[in-house]
Design a protein around this motif. Structure first.
Motif, PDB file in Angstrom:
ATOM      1  N   GLN A 102       0.838  -1.202   0.000  1.00 46.26           N
ATOM      2  CA  GLN A 102       0.000   0.000   0.000  1.00 46.26           C
ATOM      3  C   GLN A 102       0.875   1.254   0.000  1.00 46.26           C
ATOM      4  N   GLN A 103       0.276   2.344  -0.440  1.00 46.09           N
ATOM      5  CA  GLN A 103       0.959   3.634  -0.368  1.00 46.09           C
ATOM      6  C   GLN A 103       0.775   4.215   1.031  1.00 46.09           C
ATOM      7  N   ALA A 104       1.830   4.823   1.543  1.00 47.79           N
ATOM      8  CA  ALA A 104       1.758   5.410   2.879  1.00 47.79           C
ATOM      9  C   ALA A 104       2.633   6.656   2.934  1.00 47.79           C
ATOM     10  N   PHE A 105       2.258   7.566   3.825  1.00 44.62           N
ATOM     11  CA  PHE A 105       2.955   8.849   3.973  1.00 44.62           C
ATOM     12  C   PHE A 105       3.127   9.123   5.462  1.00 44.62           C
ATOM     13  N   LEU A 106       4.346   9.487   5.841  1.00 45.80           N
ATOM     14  CA  LEU A 106       4.649   9.699   7.259  1.00 45.80           C
ATOM     15  C   LEU A 106       5.360  11.036   7.418  1.00 45.80           C
ATOM     16  N   LEU A 107       4.867  11.868   8.334  1.00 47.10           N
ATOM     17  CA  LEU A 107       5.507  13.148   8.644  1.00 47.10           C
ATOM     18  C   LEU A 107       5.776  13.188  10.142  1.00 47.10           C
ATOM     19  N   GLU A 108       7.046  13.422  10.513  1.00 46.40           N
ATOM     20  CA  GLU A 108       7.386  13.413  11.934  1.00 46.40           C
ATOM     21  C   GLU A 108       8.459  14.442  12.256  1.00 46.40           C
ATOM     22  N   GLU A 109       8.404  14.879  13.496  1.00 47.47           N
ATOM     23  CA  GLU A 109       9.353  15.856  14.032  1.00 47.47           C
ATOM     24  C   GLU A 109      10.558  15.126  14.616  1.00 47.47           C
ATOM     25  N   SER A 110      11.722  15.732  14.486  1.00 44.54           N
ATOM     26  CA  SER A 110      12.927  15.148  15.069  1.00 44.54           C
ATOM     27  C   SER A 110      12.809  15.068  16.585  1.00 44.54           C
ATOM     28  N   ASP A 111      13.352  13.994  17.153  1.00 37.68           N
ATOM     29  CA  ASP A 111      13.347  13.853  18.609  1.00 37.68           C
ATOM     30  C   ASP A 111      14.219  14.908  19.282  1.00 37.68           C
ATOM     31  N   GLN A 112      15.228  15.411  18.575  1.00 36.21           N
ATOM     32  CA  GLN A 112      16.213  16.280  19.207  1.00 36.21           C
ATOM     33  C   GLN A 112      16.040  17.762  18.907  1.00 36.21           C
ATOM     34  N   SER A 113      15.349  18.096  17.830  1.00 36.25           N
ATOM     35  CA  SER A 113      15.193  19.508  17.492  1.00 36.25           C
ATOM     36  C   SER A 113      13.847  19.727  16.810  1.00 36.25           C
ATOM     37  N   PRO A 114      12.991  20.578  17.392  1.00 33.97           N
ATOM     38  CA  PRO A 114      11.648  20.743  16.836  1.00 33.97           C
ATOM     39  C   PRO A 114      11.596  21.541  15.545  1.00 33.97           C
ATOM     40  N   ASP A 115      12.733  21.950  14.997  1.00 35.41           N
ATOM     41  CA  ASP A 115      12.710  22.669  13.723  1.00 35.41           C
ATOM     42  C   ASP A 115      13.144  21.796  12.549  1.00 35.41           C
ATOM     43  N   ILE A 116      13.251  20.481  12.751  1.00 30.59           N
ATOM     44  CA  ILE A 116      13.590  19.559  11.662  1.00 30.59           C
ATOM     45  C   ILE A 116      12.502  18.492  11.548  1.00 30.59           C
ATOM     46  N   PHE A 117      12.002  18.302  10.336  1.00 29.32           N
ATOM     47  CA  PHE A 117      10.962  17.313  10.078  1.00 29.32           C
ATOM     48  C   PHE A 117      11.427  16.355   8.984  1.00 29.32           C
ATOM     49  N   SER A 118      10.845  15.169   9.009  1.00 31.13           N
ATOM     50  CA  SER A 118      11.119  14.167   7.985  1.00 31.13           C
ATOM     51  C   SER A 118       9.804  13.760   7.331  1.00 31.13           C
ATOM     52  N   LEU A 119       9.777  13.764   6.009  1.00 27.69           N
ATOM     53  CA  LEU A 119       8.609  13.344   5.243  1.00 27.69           C
ATOM     54  C   LEU A 119       8.981  12.117   4.424  1.00 27.69           C
ATOM     55  N   SER A 120       8.305  11.010   4.683  1.00 31.47           N
ATOM     56  CA  SER A 120       8.531   9.766   3.949  1.00 31.47           C
ATOM     57  C   SER A 120       7.340   9.501   3.037  1.00 31.47           C
ATOM     58  N   VAL A 121       7.616   9.385   1.749  1.00 36.75           N
ATOM     59  CA  VAL A 121       6.592   9.077   0.753  1.00 36.75           C
ATOM     60  C   VAL A 121       6.831   7.645   0.315  1.00 36.75           C
ATOM     61  N   GLY A 122       5.985   6.729   0.763  1.00 34.65           N
ATOM     62  CA  GLY A 122       6.223   5.316   0.551  1.00 34.65           C
ATOM     63  C   GLY A 122       5.412   4.725  -0.581  1.00 34.65           C
ATOM     64  N   SER A 123       6.063   3.845  -1.326  1.00 36.35           N
ATOM     65  CA  SER A 123       5.426   3.112  -2.429  1.00 36.35           C
ATOM     66  C   SER A 123       4.812   4.043  -3.458  1.00 36.35           C
ATOM     67  N   LEU A 124       5.642   4.904  -4.015  1.00 35.34           N
ATOM     68  CA  LEU A 124       5.208   5.734  -5.140  1.00 35.34           C
ATOM     69  C   LEU A 124       5.422   4.906  -6.412  1.00 35.34           C
ATOM     70  N   PRO A 125       4.325   4.462  -7.057  1.00 36.93           N
ATOM     71  CA  PRO A 125       4.451   3.505  -8.163  1.00 36.93           C
ATOM     72  C   PRO A 125       5.211   4.097  -9.348  1.00 36.93           C
ATOM     73  N   PRO A 126       5.705   3.231 -10.238  1.00 37.95           N
ATOM     74  CA  PRO A 126       6.378   3.712 -11.447  1.00 37.95           C
ATOM     75  C   PRO A 126       5.458   4.610 -12.263  1.00 37.95           C
ATOM     76  N   ARG A 127       6.009   5.694 -12.790  1.00 37.95           N
ATOM     77  CA  ARG A 127       5.296   6.634 -13.654  1.00 37.95           C
ATOM     78  C   ARG A 127       4.108   7.290 -12.939  1.00 37.95           C
ATOM     79  N   GLU A 128       4.146   7.372 -11.620  1.00 41.22           N
ATOM     80  CA  GLU A 128       3.036   7.932 -10.857  1.00 41.22           C
ATOM     81  C   GLU A 128       3.457   9.257 -10.227  1.00 41.22           C
TER      82      GLU A 128
END
Length: 828
Positions: A102-128
């Protein structure tokens, strides 16, 4: 996998050296400013041109006090809105989704600094393609010139991780801006009850467009072709900016009355105005401790500006105070074992040390020097004022802020973020918890003007016994969400968030009163406001109030270290989920549960690079280079340039060496010394230090490694001394100037010219001091913020001399310098 889960810092960087086009294609940012609150909507557009499914991971900065309140994804015609969940649950749900295709998306704040975020875009299909929408709200800080500052962080410099730090680091992929393949578009809409005077920026803007005749609404866009080489900074100026306000916002209709989101909320902005009689008397005592970042990333123009700033500060201090100067990197140094009394002798000794300062202390470990400073006993009747200068590239942000808060009763902390990518969480957090004031110095800003503004705050009488009271209808109760106000400065805004429980008539009014003691005199500021909710605010005030409470609970949880059976964390997670505002213990998770199309095949991970500040000397963990250059696992183009260096082939200065992908770390942390000479740069390049991504710890005794060809390089010529800084450097600690050739040179005259026109009965020191004051007032009024305290000291010294010929000296000074300054303008 997310970039924040159990990884150490990784600065290997440059996927684009292999010309891989990253899947992030563009970023569109829409900013809406209402008075002093900003709502930011960012849309990130992804496209997978590969024939395999991708997982794209993008680590990026946000303002440290932002409340991230919405996250959604659109794939084709399918819209998925993310939910806030406890972080571990969100991780598990994300991994489960990817494992099941399945496709999934995750956005989270760093444990050590609240001004850094990580965005994970999972299972982006070919040509999508996929479109990610991120929304946050934030307050705009008031600057020294009354402008409101909005900053869209674009630059994410790697954060230095202390050697013995136990927390998980942040995986950051940083590259020069020229190598980014994604574009940025930016538009802003500004509205206010007061007319908008102007909007300025460090970037090129299209002309400001007013939307109505009273100029209370306007739009402005970032000019096309913006490069990712700097943060996007807007300065918004209103007429009559210092008006106190209160905004009441209705609760969320779907939430239960009595909970935070269901009740009304009020945001109060206060601008205390102190009596002029009190403000005219600046403090003549205090212990001033200056903590200067001397890590490798402070090299070149930053360290030169820092040295000029320290010169101005030392010349501006009042006689009778105490002071000390610390420099820090991987280790720290101090000029004096403990703070010393400010005299001509101690000032001269300090200035000699400042002149020798270089960005040569390695990494950015700020915690240990802070501990040492706080361990020193305070000097009776000398309030401690701590000035911290750093580019903010530290990994243990929360630990530093907690230490400042723990010691907040013994000092005030004034912080300065230097350069692009300085951590807003660190700079704002230190000032907030230390009861001081934060400043950011970017682009072509002169550090000196902003630092002297903070010195003005530090010399203001300390406001004590601050308390707030509320007067509301009997059917309405109030719960204050903001921490107690710790500090008040003349003309600076103080914000209070409060939850209002109960119902009242639309005509009802409330009142908030802030009481305090200033220079021994009881004072108060009062604001009456309507309890009728404002229109069109959405839930902005609720989200900012929730963010304020979340930050307080996070600090409480760290202080308790889990000793309360996790109750604080449970309360924090519950509040974050209910309000839809992110925290360090929660994350946004979105899963496309449409099972009609399961994505097959292994995922290919792509780290989306962010821009970094191009410079020599960023002090990072790196691999010590012990062999010849040819043994390095680096790209051919880099190897060729490095081998040429070792054979004696000089590089072209100004050409960029691509950074080698160094993936290992060394212990102890790498330290480098990079003074502002081509000779040193050449030696460092041959040792693997020249790249902003790779530092090494090799002593100066290894010069033979480079074959000795560097001796042929000529040292660069020193630029001529700025007359203003030259004049400042000549002032005595007492405030006077001596009549000597150096003064004549600074004034642009010869010694003979200065001596010839001197009134016969005038004392030489009085004459020299008046000349300096006349020159400052005639030719440097645009920099008055920088020399105001110098001039006050000089005028005070002159008055103490009871010199009989002051008017005559001023007249002669005008003749010599070709100006017409009045004696009264000099404060005489």
């Amino acid at each position: 996998m997310s970039g924040f889960r159990g990884t150490r810092m990784n600065f290997s960087g440059l996927l684009t050296l292999q010309k891989e086009r990253v899947p992030l294609k563009s970023i569109e940012v829409e900013l809406e400013v209402r008075d002093h609150v900003a709502t930011v909507v960012s849309t990130l557009n992804y496209e997978n041109k590969k024939d395999k499914p991708l997982e794209a991971v993008f680590v990026f900065p946000l303002p440290g006090d932002a409340a991230v309140c919405h996250f959604s994804a659109k794939i084709g015609q399918t819209q998925i809105v993310a939910e806030v969940k406890e972080k571990q649950k969100a991780h598990e749900e994300y991994d489960d989704a990817l494992n099941s295709g399945q496709q999934a998306f995750l956005l989270e704040e760093s444990d050590q600094s609240p001004d850094i975020f990580s965005l994970s875009v999972g299972s982006l299909p070919p040509r999508e393609s996929a479109s990610i929408r991120l929304e946050y709200v934030t307050e705009l800080a008031v600057q020294a010139d009354d402008g409101l500052r909005f900053c869209l962080p674009a630059v994410l410099n790697p954060r230095y991780q202390p050697q013995d730090f136990e927390g998980a680091g942040v995986q950051v992929t940083s590259v020069p801006a020229s190598l980014l393949f994604y574009s940025l578009s930016f538009s802003a809409r500004v509205s206010s009850p007061r007319p908008i005077s102007t909007v300025e920026s460090n970037c090129s803007l299209d002309p400001l467009q007013y939307l109505n005749t009273d100029q209370t609404q306007a739009t402005v866009n970032l000019a096309a072709g913006h490069k990712f080489d700097r943060d996007v900074e807007l300065l918004i100026y209103y007429k009559d900016a210092h008006q106190p306000t209160a905004v009441v916002e209705a609760g969320q209709a779907s939430a239960e009355p009595g909970c935070l989101m269901g009740d009304s909320m009020v945001m109060v902005s206060l601008y205390p105005e102190f009596p002029q009689s009190v403000m005219s008397s600046m403090a003549s005592c205090g212990e001033f401790v200056f903590l200067m970042d001397r890590s490798g990333s402070m090299s070149n123009t930053r360290i030169r500006s820092a040295k000029d700033t320290l010169l101005l500060l030392l010349k501006s201090l009042p006689m009778g105070c105490y002071f000390n100067i610390y420099g820090f990197g991987s280790r720290y140094e101090h000029i004096f074992p403990k703070s010393v009394e400010y005299t001509q002798q101690t000032m001269e000794e300090a200035l000699k040390s400042v002149e020798q300062m270089q960005a040569d202390l390695g990494g950015t470990e700020i915690l240990e020097p802070l501990k040492h400073i706080y361990s020193q006993p305070c000097i009776p009747s000398q309030p401690r004022q701590l000035f911290v200068f750093t580019d903010g590239e530290v990994g243990n942000t929360k630990e530093v802020i907690d230490l400042v808060k723990k010691n907040s009763d013994s000092h005030r902390c004034f912080s300065f973020g230097i350069g692009e990518g300085a951590s807003s969480a660190l700079i704002n957090g230190m000032a907030k918890e230390g009861g001081g004031h934060a400043q950011f110095i970017t682009g072509t800003d002169r550090m000196q003007a902003k630092v002297m503004q903070s010195l003005r705050f530090a010399l203001q009488p300390t406001v004590v016994d601050i308390s707030g009271t509320w007067d509301l209808p009997k059917e309405v109760s109030v719960t204050v969400l903001s921490p107690p106000i710790k500090t008040l400065f003349q003309g600076q805004r103080s914000l209070i968030y409060a939850q209002l429980t109960g119902q009242s008539s639309e005509a009802a009014e409330g009142c908030v009163t802030v009481k305090y003691s200033l220079a021994g005199h009881p004072s108060e500021n009062q604001l009456h406001f309507s309890l009728r909710p404002a229109e069109d605010t959405g839930l902005t005030v609720h989200r900012l109030g929730a963010r304020t409470l979340i930050r307080s609970l996070e600090m409480e949880e760290r202080e308790s270290r889990g000793q309360q059976d996790g109750e604080v964390k449970k309360k924090l997670v519950r509040l974050s989920v209910q309000s839809g505002v992110s925290s360090s213990f929660t994350a946004f998770i979105a899963v496309n549960k449409d099972n009609s199309r399961v994505i097959q095949g292994p995922l290919v991970r792509r780290n989306i690079p962010t821009p970094m500040t191009p410079r020599y000397g960023s002090a990072l963990r790196a691999t010590p280079i012990r062999g010849s250059c040819s043994s390095l696992p680096i790209p051919d183009t880099y190897s060729k340039k490095r081998r040429n260096l070792c054979r004696g082939v000089p590089p072209r200065f100004g050409s960029a060496l691509p950074a080698p992908p160094i993936r290992r770390s060394c212990s102890p942390p790498a330290m480098c010394s990079i003074p502002d000479t081509n000779l040193k740069k050449m030696r460092n390049l041959c040792r693997g230090v020249g790249s902003p991504m790779a530092m090494c710890s090799i002593s100066d005794t290894t010069d033979s490694f480079c074959g000795g060809f560097l001796d042929d390089f000529a040292l660069p010529k020193q630029p001529p001394r700025d007359p203003f800084m030259h004049l400042v450097s000549l002032q005595k600690a007492s405030g006077s100037w001596l009549l000597d050739p150096g003064l004549a040179t600074a004034l642009g005259k010869t010694s003979q010219q200065v001596e010839k026109i001197k009134p016969r009965t005038a004392n030489s020191e009085v004459w020299a001091t008046i000349l300096a004051l006349v020159w400052l007032h005639a030719f440097k009024m645009d920099a008055k913020d920088e020399w105001e305290f110098l001039a006050l000291k000089a005028a005070s010294w002159l008055r103490a001399q009871n010199a009989p010929c002051v008017s005559e000296c001023v007249e002669s000074g005008n003749v010599l310098l070709g100006c017409s300054i009045k004696k009264e303008a000099l404060g005489l």
